[in-house]
Design a protein around this motif. Structure first.
Motif, PDB file in Angstrom:
ATOM      1  N   VAL A 199       0.851  -1.190   0.000  1.00  0.00           N
ATOM      2  CA  VAL A 199       0.000   0.000   0.000  1.00  0.00           C
ATOM      3  C   VAL A 199       0.885   1.238   0.000  1.00  0.00           C
ATOM      4  O   VAL A 199       1.775   1.371   0.841  1.00  0.00           O
ATOM      5  N   LEU A 200       0.633   2.130  -0.949  1.00  0.00           N
ATOM      6  CA  LEU A 200       1.344   3.411  -1.017  1.00  0.00           C
ATOM      7  C   LEU A 200       0.323   4.512  -0.750  1.00  0.00           C
ATOM      8  O   LEU A 200      -0.510   4.822  -1.603  1.00  0.00           O
ATOM      9  N   ARG A 206      10.968  15.184  -4.398  1.00  0.00           N
ATOM     10  CA  ARG A 206      11.766  14.019  -4.048  1.00  0.00           C
ATOM     11  C   ARG A 206      11.235  13.267  -2.833  1.00  0.00           C
ATOM     12  O   ARG A 206      11.709  12.169  -2.539  1.00  0.00           O
ATOM     13  N   GLU A 207      10.297  13.843  -2.094  1.00  0.00           N
ATOM     14  CA  GLU A 207       9.803  13.173  -0.894  1.00  0.00           C
ATOM     15  C   GLU A 207       9.160  11.827  -1.222  1.00  0.00           C
ATOM     16  O   GLU A 207       9.224  10.878  -0.445  1.00  0.00           O
ATOM     17  N   ILE A 208       8.549  11.734  -2.390  1.00  0.00           N
ATOM     18  CA  ILE A 208       7.823  10.522  -2.752  1.00  0.00           C
ATOM     19  C   ILE A 208       8.750   9.315  -2.865  1.00  0.00           C
ATOM     20  O   ILE A 208       8.346   8.184  -2.591  1.00  0.00           O
ATOM     21  N   ALA A 209      10.006   9.534  -3.240  1.00  0.00           N
ATOM     22  CA  ALA A 209      10.937   8.405  -3.366  1.00  0.00           C
ATOM     23  C   ALA A 209      11.092   7.689  -2.031  1.00  0.00           C
ATOM     24  O   ALA A 209      11.103   6.449  -1.971  1.00  0.00           O
ATOM     25  N   GLY A 210      11.208   8.459  -0.950  1.00  0.00           N
ATOM     26  CA  GLY A 210      11.297   7.852   0.373  1.00  0.00           C
ATOM     27  C   GLY A 210      10.009   7.171   0.783  1.00  0.00           C
ATOM     28  O   GLY A 210      10.028   6.121   1.445  1.00  0.00           O
ATOM     29  N   GLN A 211       8.893   7.732   0.387  1.00  0.00           N
ATOM     30  CA  GLN A 211       7.602   7.125   0.723  1.00  0.00           C
ATOM     31  C   GLN A 211       7.425   5.788   0.011  1.00  0.00           C
ATOM     32  O   GLN A 211       6.853   4.846   0.573  1.00  0.00           O
ATOM     33  N   VAL A 212       7.919   5.685  -1.208  1.00  0.00           N
ATOM     34  CA  VAL A 212       7.867   4.414  -1.938  1.00  0.00           C
ATOM     35  C   VAL A 212       8.719   3.366  -1.226  1.00  0.00           C
ATOM     36  O   VAL A 212       8.306   2.214  -1.059  1.00  0.00           O
ATOM     37  N   ARG A 213       9.910   3.759  -0.787  1.00  0.00           N
ATOM     38  CA  ARG A 213      10.766   2.818  -0.052  1.00  0.00           C
ATOM     39  C   ARG A 213      10.101   2.377   1.250  1.00  0.00           C
ATOM     40  O   ARG A 213      10.146   1.184   1.603  1.00  0.00           O
ATOM     41  N   ARG A 214       9.508   3.320   1.949  1.00  0.00           N
ATOM     42  CA  ARG A 214       8.875   2.965   3.232  1.00  0.00           C
ATOM     43  C   ARG A 214       7.648   2.074   3.034  1.00  0.00           C
ATOM     44  O   ARG A 214       7.339   1.238   3.890  1.00  0.00           O
ATOM     45  N   ALA A 215       6.940   2.241   1.920  1.00  0.00           N
ATOM     46  CA  ALA A 215       5.794   1.360   1.642  1.00  0.00           C
ATOM     47  C   ALA A 215       6.248  -0.090   1.526  1.00  0.00           C
ATOM     48  O   ALA A 215       5.596  -1.005   2.045  1.00  0.00           O
ATOM     49  N   LEU A 216       7.374  -0.308   0.861  1.00  0.00           N
ATOM     50  CA  LEU A 216       7.910  -1.668   0.732  1.00  0.00           C
ATOM     51  C   LEU A 216       8.380  -2.187   2.089  1.00  0.00           C
ATOM     52  O   LEU A 216       8.151  -3.354   2.436  1.00  0.00           O
ATOM     53  N   THR A 217       9.038  -1.329   2.866  1.00  0.00           N
ATOM     54  CA  THR A 217       9.496  -1.738   4.195  1.00  0.00           C
ATOM     55  C   THR A 217       8.329  -2.160   5.068  1.00  0.00           C
ATOM     56  O   THR A 217       8.401  -3.156   5.802  1.00  0.00           O
ATOM     57  N   THR A 218       7.236  -1.433   5.006  1.00  0.00           N
ATOM     58  CA  THR A 218       6.043  -1.773   5.787  1.00  0.00           C
ATOM     59  C   THR A 218       5.471  -3.119   5.345  1.00  0.00           C
ATOM     60  O   THR A 218       5.071  -3.943   6.181  1.00  0.00           O
ATOM     61  N   ALA A 219       5.433  -3.347   4.032  1.00  0.00           N
ATOM     62  CA  ALA A 219       4.921  -4.625   3.529  1.00  0.00           C
ATOM     63  C   ALA A 219       5.804  -5.784   3.985  1.00  0.00           C
ATOM     64  O   ALA A 219       5.307  -6.867   4.324  1.00  0.00           O
ATOM     65  N   GLU A 242       8.719  -7.094  -4.487  1.00  0.00           N
ATOM     66  CA  GLU A 242      10.058  -6.630  -4.090  1.00  0.00           C
ATOM     67  C   GLU A 242      10.814  -6.131  -5.312  1.00  0.00           C
ATOM     68  O   GLU A 242      11.398  -5.043  -5.306  1.00  0.00           O
ATOM     69  N   SER A 243      10.793  -6.932  -6.357  1.00  0.00           N
ATOM     70  CA  SER A 243      11.501  -6.569  -7.586  1.00  0.00           C
ATOM     71  C   SER A 243      10.951  -5.278  -8.174  1.00  0.00           C
ATOM     72  O   SER A 243      11.711  -4.395  -8.595  1.00  0.00           O
ATOM     73  N   LEU A 244       9.632  -5.138  -8.193  1.00  0.00           N
ATOM     74  CA  LEU A 244       9.002  -3.953  -8.763  1.00  0.00           C
ATOM     75  C   LEU A 244       9.376  -2.695  -7.992  1.00  0.00           C
ATOM     76  O   LEU A 244       9.764  -1.676  -8.581  1.00  0.00           O
ATOM     77  N   PHE A 245       9.276  -2.735  -6.665  1.00  0.00           N
ATOM     78  CA  PHE A 245       9.544  -1.540  -5.865  1.00  0.00           C
ATOM     79  C   PHE A 245      11.032  -1.205  -5.830  1.00  0.00           C
ATOM     80  O   PHE A 245      11.404  -0.026  -5.808  1.00  0.00           O
ATOM     81  N   GLN A 246      11.888  -2.214  -5.818  1.00  0.00           N
ATOM     82  CA  GLN A 246      13.320  -1.928  -5.874  1.00  0.00           C
ATOM     83  C   GLN A 246      13.681  -1.303  -7.218  1.00  0.00           C
ATOM     84  O   GLN A 246      14.504  -0.380  -7.285  1.00  0.00           O
ATOM     85  N   ALA A 247      13.065  -1.796  -8.280  1.00  0.00           N
ATOM     86  CA  ALA A 247      13.298  -1.200  -9.600  1.00  0.00           C
ATOM     87  C   ALA A 247      12.808   0.248  -9.625  1.00  0.00           C
ATOM     88  O   ALA A 247      13.454   1.124 -10.217  1.00  0.00           O
ATOM     89  N   ALA A 248      11.685   0.526  -8.975  1.00  0.00           N
ATOM     90  CA  ALA A 248      11.160   1.897  -8.932  1.00  0.00           C
ATOM     91  C   ALA A 248      12.150   2.847  -8.265  1.00  0.00           C
ATOM     92  O   ALA A 248      12.347   3.982  -8.722  1.00  0.00           O
ATOM     93  N   SER A 249      12.780   2.387  -7.198  1.00  0.00           N
ATOM     94  CA  SER A 249      13.772   3.227  -6.524  1.00  0.00           C
ATOM     95  C   SER A 249      14.987   3.471  -7.418  1.00  0.00           C
ATOM     96  O   SER A 249      15.533   4.584  -7.454  1.00  0.00           O
ATOM     97  N   ARG A 250      15.399   2.450  -8.157  1.00  0.00           N
ATOM     98  CA  ARG A 250      16.539   2.625  -9.083  1.00  0.00           C
ATOM     99  C   ARG A 250      16.183   3.618 -10.179  1.00  0.00           C
ATOM    100  O   ARG A 250      16.998   4.481 -10.549  1.00  0.00           O
ATOM    101  N   VAL A 251      14.979   3.509 -10.721  1.00  0.00           N
ATOM    102  CA  VAL A 251      14.551   4.420 -11.786  1.00  0.00           C
ATOM    103  C   VAL A 251      14.482   5.847 -11.259  1.00  0.00           C
ATOM    104  O   VAL A 251      14.877   6.795 -11.948  1.00  0.00           O
ATOM    105  N   SER A 252      14.008   6.013 -10.037  1.00  0.00           N
ATOM    106  CA  SER A 252      13.940   7.346  -9.438  1.00  0.00           C
ATOM    107  C   SER A 252      15.321   7.988  -9.386  1.00  0.00           C
ATOM    108  O   SER A 252      15.493   9.160  -9.739  1.00  0.00           O
ATOM    109  N   ARG A 253      16.308   7.212  -8.950  1.00  0.00           N
ATOM    110  CA  ARG A 253      17.686   7.745  -8.893  1.00  0.00           C
ATOM    111  C   ARG A 253      18.215   8.025 -10.295  1.00  0.00           C
ATOM    112  O   ARG A 253      18.923   9.019 -10.525  1.00  0.00           O
ATOM    113  N   ASP A 254      17.875   7.154 -11.236  1.00  0.00           N
ATOM    114  CA  ASP A 254      18.342   7.324 -12.610  1.00  0.00           C
ATOM    115  C   ASP A 254      17.743   8.584 -13.234  1.00  0.00           C
ATOM    116  O   ASP A 254      18.430   9.326 -13.943  1.00  0.00           O
ATOM    117  N   VAL A 255      16.470   8.829 -12.966  1.00  0.00           N
ATOM    118  CA  VAL A 255      15.813  10.031 -13.495  1.00  0.00           C
ATOM    119  C   VAL A 255      16.512  11.283 -12.982  1.00  0.00           C
ATOM    120  O   VAL A 255      16.797  12.213 -13.745  1.00  0.00           O
TER     121      VAL A 255
END
Length: 410
Positions: free
Chosen positions: A44-45, A116-129, A140-153
């Motif tokens: 849940v995000l 940029r605040e949303i990037a941390g919220q995405v990480r915390r959503a995965l941590t909570t799950a 796990e794969s999807l959310f970790q990829a999202a964090s990588r894409v965020s940094r790449d952007v």
């Protein structure tokens, strides 16, 4: 395995609707995973301007069933009917779901584009799950990829490097009515991640007179760690803010912690102007305070109306996100379709090794292994390329070719 998202955001809904949908968010994922047979995992995000569910199901045909189960679960907590909840959600699967999450994590879908605040919220959503035991390897794969894409952007486009955020835009709006930042007296309501971001922004602008208020008892520790002061537990908040210039509220408490009647009583005639910045989705401050003389309210609605427009970097960022989503989905198909290819290769190569047990001629053994691998190579490559491209017909043909290869005999 199929990933899908059910998304509701500020683009389509009032923030009051999002607030109701977000009721008791922590229990939604657990209930879905444990009660809905079609759902094997859930993340849940929930943020100040979105409520999204990311689910893993075993088959695309079960997407409608999963959506119905999710709507019923959210309805039980929000006060809406299941049909109303379902109507609020936008259903995305496959590449579309990945692209959406990648865009969200990169700040492209935010109220303030590029924040940029949303990037941390995405990480915390995965941590909570993870903590609640509702994540899966696919999620796990999807959310970790999202964090990588965020940094790449951010690295490739510079989007987000300027530090634009909901907090920053809100303080920019508030600034017009405030004295010089070095003279601003501020009360900060909350001790969470948004409060931390708000305090950092206040300090960066030169505001040093900040007092922290919390209903949870964490104000002292939060303030001490950051070099500011805490209001004592049980302090009369309305009285404390009666002679300050700025209130920044972001606690997310269940219900307003600063009411209009209490503030009206605390403010004497001719009191100094007060700017209230309420960044809590559930309204830390009663919206009615905007009617009090000398009080100006900056809310999430205000931020939405004043958020910076898109610029050139956003277009480049969208291109990065689209490409990343296509690549992610291609690799996911390879992983999902590859077991059948591996099984056929194992059948042939495993059978060959059984045949070679009694063969003592090493040169002949090496030659036979090489020829067998050469025969397997072509259809294996075609099957994996077809999986990457999503070409089910070519994949089936290549797999059938692998299945037709007999085990070599001596």
């Amino acid at each position: 395995m199929v990933l899908l998202s059910l998304a509701a955001s500020h683009h389509d809904l009032d923030l009051d609707v999002l607030e109701r949908l977000s009721s008791d968010v922590q229990a939604v994922a657990s209930e879905l995973v444990h009660s809905a047979a079609s759902v094997s995992g859930a993340v849940v995000l929930a943020t100040c301007n979105r409520f999204e569910l990311y689910l893993e199901i075993d088959d695309a045909e079960h997407a409608p069933t999963a959506r119905t189960a999710a709507a019923a679960t959210v309805a039980g907590r929000s006060g809406y009917t299941a049909d109303q909840v379902a109507a609020h959600f936008r259903l995305l699967t496959g590449t579309d779901a990945a692209e959406h999450l990648f865009a969200v994590a990169s700040g492209l879908d935010s109220m303030v584009v590029g924040e940029r605040e949303i990037a941390g919220q995405v990480r915390r959503a995965l941590t909570t799950a993870r903590r609640d035991g509702t994540t899966t390897s696919g999620l796990e794969s999807l959310f970790q990829a999202a964090s990588r894409v965020s940094r790449d952007v951010e690295a490739r486009t510079g989007l987000g490097a300027t530090g634009r955020s909901v907090v920053g835009v809100a303080l920019d709006i508030a600034e017009a009515q405030l004295p010089d930042w070095s003279a601003v007296r501020c009360v900060l309501i909350g001790t969470g991640s948004y409060a931390g971001a708000s305090l950092a922004q206040l300090k960066a602008r030169g505001c040093t007179d900040v007092r922290v208020y919390s209903t949870t008892g964490r104000a002292r520790a939060f303030a001490s760690a950051r070099g500011v002061h805490a209001l004592p537990p049980g302090a009369d908040l309305a009285a404390e803010v009666s002679d300050v210039d700025l209130v920044v509220a972001c606690s997310g408490a269940a219900g307003a912690v600063l009411g209009v009647d209490a503030l009206a009583v605390a403010r004497s005639a001719g009191a100094r102007p007060l700017t209230v910045v309420d960044l809590a989705l559930r309204h830390d401050v009663d919206p009615g305070v905007r009617a009090l003389p000398g009080v100006r309210l900056v809310s999430l609605h205000t931020v939405s109306e004043h958020a910076p427009a898109e610029h050139a970097a956003v277009q480049a960022a969208h291109a990065v996100v689209v490409g990343a989503a296509e690549a992610y989905e291609a690799e996911r198909r390879v992983r999902d379709w590859n077991p059948a290819v591996v099984a056929e290769r194992t059948r042939v190569l495993g059978g060959l090794e059984s045949e070679l047990v009694d063969l003592s001629d090493e040169r002949a053994v090496r030659a036979l292994r090489r020829r067998t691998r050469e025969v397997l190579h072509g259809p294996t490559v075609r099957a994996r390329e077809a999986a990457r491209a999503g070409d089910a017909t070519t994949y089936a043909q290549a797999l059938a070719e692998l299945a037709s290869i007999p085990v070599p005999t001596l």
